[in-house]
Motif scaffolding. Structure first.
Motif, PDB file in Angstrom:
ATOM      1  N   ARG A 190      22.753  18.771  13.400  1.00  0.00           N
ATOM      2  CA  ARG A 190      23.983  19.261  12.619  1.00  0.00           C
ATOM      3  C   ARG A 190      24.561  20.479  13.528  1.00  0.00           C
ATOM      4  O   ARG A 190      25.095  21.483  13.166  1.00  0.00           O
ATOM      5  CB  ARG A 190      23.531  19.915  11.479  1.00  0.00           C
ATOM      6  N   VAL A 191      24.330  20.094  14.875  1.00  0.00           N
ATOM      7  CA  VAL A 191      25.289  20.971  15.969  1.00  0.00           C
ATOM      8  C   VAL A 191      26.560  20.189  15.985  1.00  0.00           C
ATOM      9  O   VAL A 191      26.452  19.070  16.305  1.00  0.00           O
ATOM     10  CB  VAL A 191      24.510  21.165  17.131  1.00  0.00           C
ATOM     11  N   LYS A 192      27.519  21.077  16.081  1.00  0.00           N
ATOM     12  CA  LYS A 192      28.927  20.315  16.113  1.00  0.00           C
ATOM     13  C   LYS A 192      29.480  20.859  17.358  1.00  0.00           C
ATOM     14  O   LYS A 192      29.552  21.774  17.673  1.00  0.00           O
ATOM     15  CB  LYS A 192      29.627  20.835  14.847  1.00  0.00           C
ATOM     16  N   PHE A 193      30.091  19.785  17.917  1.00  0.00           N
ATOM     17  CA  PHE A 193      31.167  19.912  19.066  1.00  0.00           C
ATOM     18  C   PHE A 193      32.432  19.801  18.552  1.00  0.00           C
ATOM     19  O   PHE A 193      32.901  18.499  18.045  1.00  0.00           O
ATOM     20  CB  PHE A 193      30.486  18.930  20.136  1.00  0.00           C
ATOM     21  N   VAL A 194      33.404  20.391  18.991  1.00  0.00           N
ATOM     22  CA  VAL A 194      34.623  20.396  18.739  1.00  0.00           C
ATOM     23  C   VAL A 194      35.499  20.703  20.069  1.00  0.00           C
ATOM     24  O   VAL A 194      35.324  21.406  20.855  1.00  0.00           O
ATOM     25  CB  VAL A 194      35.072  21.571  17.699  1.00  0.00           C
ATOM     26  N   MET A 195      36.436  19.568  20.171  1.00  0.00           N
ATOM     27  CA  MET A 195      37.380  19.736  21.265  1.00  0.00           C
ATOM     28  C   MET A 195      38.569  19.466  20.867  1.00  0.00           C
ATOM     29  O   MET A 195      39.246  18.845  20.010  1.00  0.00           O
ATOM     30  CB  MET A 195      36.768  18.289  22.064  1.00  0.00           C
ATOM     31  N   VAL A 196      39.481  20.385  21.373  1.00  0.00           N
ATOM     32  CA  VAL A 196      40.951  20.442  21.064  1.00  0.00           C
ATOM     33  C   VAL A 196      41.562  19.970  22.568  1.00  0.00           C
ATOM     34  O   VAL A 196      41.251  20.305  23.460  1.00  0.00           O
ATOM     35  CB  VAL A 196      41.516  21.799  20.827  1.00  0.00           C
ATOM     36  N   ARG A 212      42.340   8.584  25.935  1.00  0.00           N
ATOM     37  CA  ARG A 212      42.076   7.502  24.843  1.00  0.00           C
ATOM     38  C   ARG A 212      40.888   7.955  24.033  1.00  0.00           C
ATOM     39  O   ARG A 212      40.053   8.748  24.714  1.00  0.00           O
ATOM     40  CB  ARG A 212      41.852   6.082  25.643  1.00  0.00           C
ATOM     41  N   ASP A 213      40.489   7.267  23.260  1.00  0.00           N
ATOM     42  CA  ASP A 213      39.359   7.499  22.349  1.00  0.00           C
ATOM     43  C   ASP A 213      38.233   7.496  23.169  1.00  0.00           C
ATOM     44  O   ASP A 213      37.222   8.173  22.944  1.00  0.00           O
ATOM     45  CB  ASP A 213      39.250   6.363  21.320  1.00  0.00           C
ATOM     46  N   ASN A 214      37.988   6.301  24.197  1.00  0.00           N
ATOM     47  CA  ASN A 214      36.734   6.128  24.834  1.00  0.00           C
ATOM     48  C   ASN A 214      36.525   7.276  25.754  1.00  0.00           C
ATOM     49  O   ASN A 214      35.288   7.749  25.763  1.00  0.00           O
ATOM     50  CB  ASN A 214      36.961   4.808  25.815  1.00  0.00           C
ATOM     51  N   GLU A 215      37.892   7.840  26.299  1.00  0.00           N
ATOM     52  CA  GLU A 215      37.383   9.065  27.233  1.00  0.00           C
ATOM     53  C   GLU A 215      36.937  10.300  26.289  1.00  0.00           C
ATOM     54  O   GLU A 215      36.103  11.031  26.799  1.00  0.00           O
ATOM     55  CB  GLU A 215      38.800   9.353  27.856  1.00  0.00           C
ATOM     56  N   ILE A 216      37.595  10.482  25.110  1.00  0.00           N
ATOM     57  CA  ILE A 216      36.997  11.567  24.196  1.00  0.00           C
ATOM     58  C   ILE A 216      35.502  11.340  23.972  1.00  0.00           C
ATOM     59  O   ILE A 216      34.526  12.074  23.961  1.00  0.00           O
ATOM     60  CB  ILE A 216      37.676  11.400  22.925  1.00  0.00           C
TER      61      ILE A 216
END
Lengths: 139, 768
Positions: free
Chosen positions: A77-83, A92-96
């Protein structure tokens, strides 16, 4: 490529947050904060199911006019958030996903450090360098 | 001046020193030169030295007498031991260690002797005497051991002195102790490392007061942190004052450790100064690290779990953040545990940090644990003769996945290997014409001049033909070419003919690129056999004339013969009767000039045949249809000629082939038609017959050889000969075809090359 990267603990307090040095960095902090609700919502959506069945990558949490926010949750339950910047259409999604994977692996490395107490702010230089590499604009 | 009581060792030591300084043997040592050097070597703060000099009375005297010298030395020892410099201390301090002096090999030796060992025991043989042998130091071990304890208690007094003087460069001091430490386990060993850094000591000696085993002095010096830390490392409760405070621990082990740590730190400096690599771990350091490792984890091949390591390194009193960073650097495979190598690296980093070195951002190479495969030396920590960290054990990470470090870190070796594997070797593109092709062409040209080379030429031709990806027909042609050539060679003794052949071949191959897929030679009717050959020859001959090969002698004549055809058939017809005509024919056959008029004669008939031929020669080039008629005419004429010759030789049309030919020849007009047609069909069947010269040559050869054929040839012989001739002609035809195709290939290759060159030229512009 990423404009802001944040690591949120299980209790929803930030372990690490770093953004591209721009004016009004608070905006990013606020965005990350609001994204936590979305993350929780996505987690609880499959809350009944086993954690294993839940995919770690949450995908686009919510878009704004200028930015897009992506989320990733670990099994603890550790979250990573990227803006990321919306104008960066090449992303692209893959890169994310790969970026989140890198984040996750660096986070585990930080965890392995016996001198790191879980719950402390992440001050690892290796982690910082990794995040910097992700945030460097490719231009 | 009080009386000075010296122990025996001291007496001897001082005497040696005095004699060393007393260069002039005047029993009086001036306060300069060696004395100064000695005092400098003592690594005492300048004020202390001044004080000593004052105390010993040299100042008053202006020189160092023996007694003054001895007093001075004693005071040096006192100062080095950390006791306050007082006159009374000369005699009050019991068991004072011998004064230590640096900046000389001897001193270093003595230092070694006075060093401690990794064992908790304090050898403390200080004898930092210049001349005295290491043994002297050993003698003093025991005393020093005690002394180390004592000075510590009064270390605080020395604090104010040393911190003021000592610069921030602590490390140099520790190497002394380190050396001492090292000396103990291996007497001879220690000297070695000392020899190197010897010269470096002088600069250090000035800045670094020699820290005696008494940590007090050390503590006062620049490396105070390491010392306490080391002490803390030694499982003693860390003292409150970290900086410039001696640990309260009185254990020998602590002392040893402190010394070791300081030595380590100094060692680092020494290493840096001598090897320009501040991160290299020396033998002594490594030995120490290994021993420390053993205290936590007896198994040298095992791991130290993170928690234990955390505990251990926390004692170093470094900030957690720095310890965390050190961990990040040293935990190579990121598994949360430390192997021996990783532990040594971490320890080394801690020591460095303690001594003021900034932590690197990346793990230095000398600290990187090596993979098993890379190191052959089984570096077990206990080995005293260890080269150093660079030779770190291959077994270090045996239990750990060796691949992990390679994956995670940048190994020089692995990098190289990966780089090598990643290198994509460029595939060379042949920009120049095929050498084989060139060679073939050359061989072709050469082959024209020689009879033998034709075979290799043919072989190469066959190769080329294969390259052309032409079907077996070509190969067949090439194969036949061999025979054809050889046959032609055998037939034609005239090099000119061969030359013609070659030239014709070249011309043909270049001119008739469309003549592909030579069909297998059709079964030629015997009579038409010779004719066909002659026809082919003529056709090819005319074709060549149409081509640019002006060099061929035979080509130009193709045109003029036209007006003569009417005449030619006549005389041609009649010629066979005349043996001479045959001979003349034979002789002139290569010229083909006389033939053409004959051929031209059939042009009218050729028209009919030509139409058929043309239809059948759709695939041929434009030139060919035009020429083909002429060719046909010429071929027919030549075939007629041949037939005539044959008939002549055969006396009276015995063989079917010659009879056909003769039949065809006599009526001239009607017979030639069918004959021609047959011939033409045959010609068409052999569309690739471009080697007019070959045909010519073959024909000529045939003609030439015919006279040689014994007259007494029965029908069978005739038939055999005819068949042979046919086969040979077929061979020549195919050979001609082959050469033509090869010529085409060569042209195509040249085109390709030119295009590629153009592409290359254009390419750089594309990137603009």
């Amino acid at each position: 490529m990423a404009v802001c990267v944040a690591v949120i603990a299980k209790e929803n307090y930030p372990l690490y947050i770093r953004s591209v040095p721009t004016e009004n960095e608070l905006k990013f902090h606020y965005m990350v904060h609001t994204s936590l609700d979305v993350v929780d919502e996505k987690i609880s959506a499959m809350g009944k199911a086993l954690v294993d069945q839940r995919e770690l990558y949450l995908g686009l949490l919510y878009p704004t006019e200028d930015y897009k926010v992506y989320g990733y949750v670990t099994n603890s339950r550790v979250k990573f958030v990227m803006v990321v910047d919306s104008s960066n259409t090449a992303l692209r999604d893959n890169e994310i996903r790969s970026m989140f994977r890198k984040l996750h692996s660096s986070y585990t490395d930080v965890m392995c450090n016996p001198f790191y107490n879980p719950g402390d702010r992440i001050q690892s230089r290796a982690f910082d360098s990794m995040v910097t590499s992700m945030m460097i604009q490719v231009c | 001046m009080e009386g000075l009581t010296l122990s025996d060792a001291e007496q001897k030591y001082y005497a040696d020193l005095f004699s060393y300084c007393d260069v002039d043997s005047t029993k009086k040592v001036a306060a300069n030169g060696r004395v100064l050097e000695l005092f400098r070597a003592a690594q005492l703060p300048h004020e202390v030295v001044v004080q000593i000099k004052e105390l010993c009375g040299a100042k008053r005297l202006g020189y160092f007498g023996r007694s003054q010298f001895y007093i001075a030395l004693k005071l040096v020892a006192v100062a080095q031991s950390g006791f306050p410099l007082r006159v009374e201390s000369i005699n009050t301090v019991k068991d004072l260690p011998l004064p230590r002096f640096v900046a000389s090999k001897n001193e270093q030796e003595s230092r070694h002797t006075a060093s401690y060992s990794s064992d908790s025991e304090n050898q403390g043989s200080y004898s930092g005497v210049i001349p005295p042998p290491p043994g002297r130091g050993q003698v003093k071990k025991g005393s020093v051991g005690h002394d180390t304890v004592q000075p510590r208690t009064s270390a605080d007094q020395q604090e104010p002195v040393s911190p003021v003087v000592s610069p921030q460069q602590s490390p140099p001091t520790s190497p002394h102790t380190w050396r001492k430490h090292n000396r103990h386990p291996s007497g001879g060993n220690s000297e070695r490392p000392l020899a190197g850094p010897g010269p470096f000591w002088s600069p250090f000696s000035e800045t670094q007061p020699v820290s005696s085993a008494g940590d007090a002095v050390w503590a006062g010096h620049s490396p105070p942190p390491p010392q306490e830390n080391w002490v803390s490392f030694a499982d003693t409760p860390p003292t409150s004052a970290l900086l410039a405070m001696h640990p309260a621990s009185v254990q020998d082990q602590t002392t040893v450790r402190t010394v070791a740590s300081a030595t380590t730190a100094n060692e680092i400096r020494r290493q840096s100064s001598s090897y320009d690599d501040p991160w290299k771990i020396t033998d002594e350091q490594r030995q120490y690290y290994v021993n420390q490792f053993k205290t936590i984890q007896p198994d040298l091949n095992g791991f130290i779990p993170g928690s234990a390591a955390k505990e251990f390194f926390t004692k170093s009193k470094l900030p957690i953040l720095e310890l965390s960073h050190i961990w990040e650097l040293s935990d190579f495979d990121k598994d949360g545990a430390l192997t021996l190598d990783e532990f040594c690296a971490a320890f080394h980093l801690v020591v460095a940090r303690k001594n003021g070195y900034d932590l690197p951002e990346k793990l230095p190479e000398s600290l990187m644990p090596k993979l098993i495969d890379l190191e052959d030396s089984a570096d077990v920590g206990d080995q005293p003769g260890e080269v150093g960290y660079s030779g770190s054990p291959a077994e270090a990470p045996p239990s750990k996945s060796p691949s992990m470090p390679s994956l995670n870190q940048t190994w020089p070796e692995l990098n190289q290997s990966s780089e090598d594997t990643a290198i994509v070797h460029p595939v060379p593109i042949r920009m120049t014409p095929s050498k084989i092709h060139m060679q073939e062409m050359e061989l072709k040209r050469a082959g024209s001049d020689h009879t033998n080379p034709t075979s290799p030429l043919l072989v190469k031709t066959s190769d080329l033909s294969e390259e052309n990806k032409i079907n077996s027909s070509v190969k067949f042609a090439s194969g036949n070419t061999v025979d054809g050539y050889s046959s032609s060679d055998s037939f034609t003794s005239d090099p000119e003919q061969i030359g013609n052949n070659v030239t014709h071949q070249r011309s043909h191959s270049g001119t008739s690129p469309d003549n592909t897929a030579p069909p297998p030679p059709p079964p030629r009717p015997q009579p038409s056999h010779s004719r066909s050959s002659s026809l082919d020859m003529n056709r090819t001959f005319t074709v060549t004339t149409g081509q640019q090969q002006a060099g061929v002698v035979a080509h130009p004549p193709a045109v003029p013969p036209r007006p003569q055809p009417s005449q030619a058939p006549g005389p041609v017809v009649h010629r066979p009767v005349d043996a001479d005509g045959l001979i003349t024919h034979t002789s002139t056959s290569p010229q083909q000039i006389p033939e053409q008029p004959n051929f031209a004669d059939f042009s009218q008939f050729e028209v009919f045949a030509a139409s058929n031929v043309n239809e059948q020669q759709d695939d041929e080039t434009e030139k060919h249809p035009e020429v083909s008629t002429v060719e046909k005419a010429s071929d027919s004429a030549s075939s007629l000629r041949v037939a005539k010759t044959d008939s002549k030789i055969e006396e009276k049309t015995a063989a079917s082939a010659p009879t056909n030919v003769s039949k065809g020849t006599t009526p001239l007009a009607p017979p030639p038609k069918p004959v021609r047609r047959r011939l033409k069909s045959e010609d068409e069947l052999r569309p690739e017959v471009d080697e007019h010269t070959q045909k010519t040559g073959v024909l000529a050869a045939v003609l030439a050889s015919q006279p040689s054929i014994p007259r007494s040839v029965g029908k069978d012989k005739k038939a055999i000969q005819a068949s042979i001739r046919r086969n040979k002609e077929t061979n020549t035809v195919l050979a001609r075809l082959n050469s033509e195709l090869q010529q085409q290939l060569k042209d195509v290759l040249e085109e390709r090359i030119s295009l590629e060159v153009q592409l290359e030229q254009l390419r750089p512009f594309s990137h603009l």
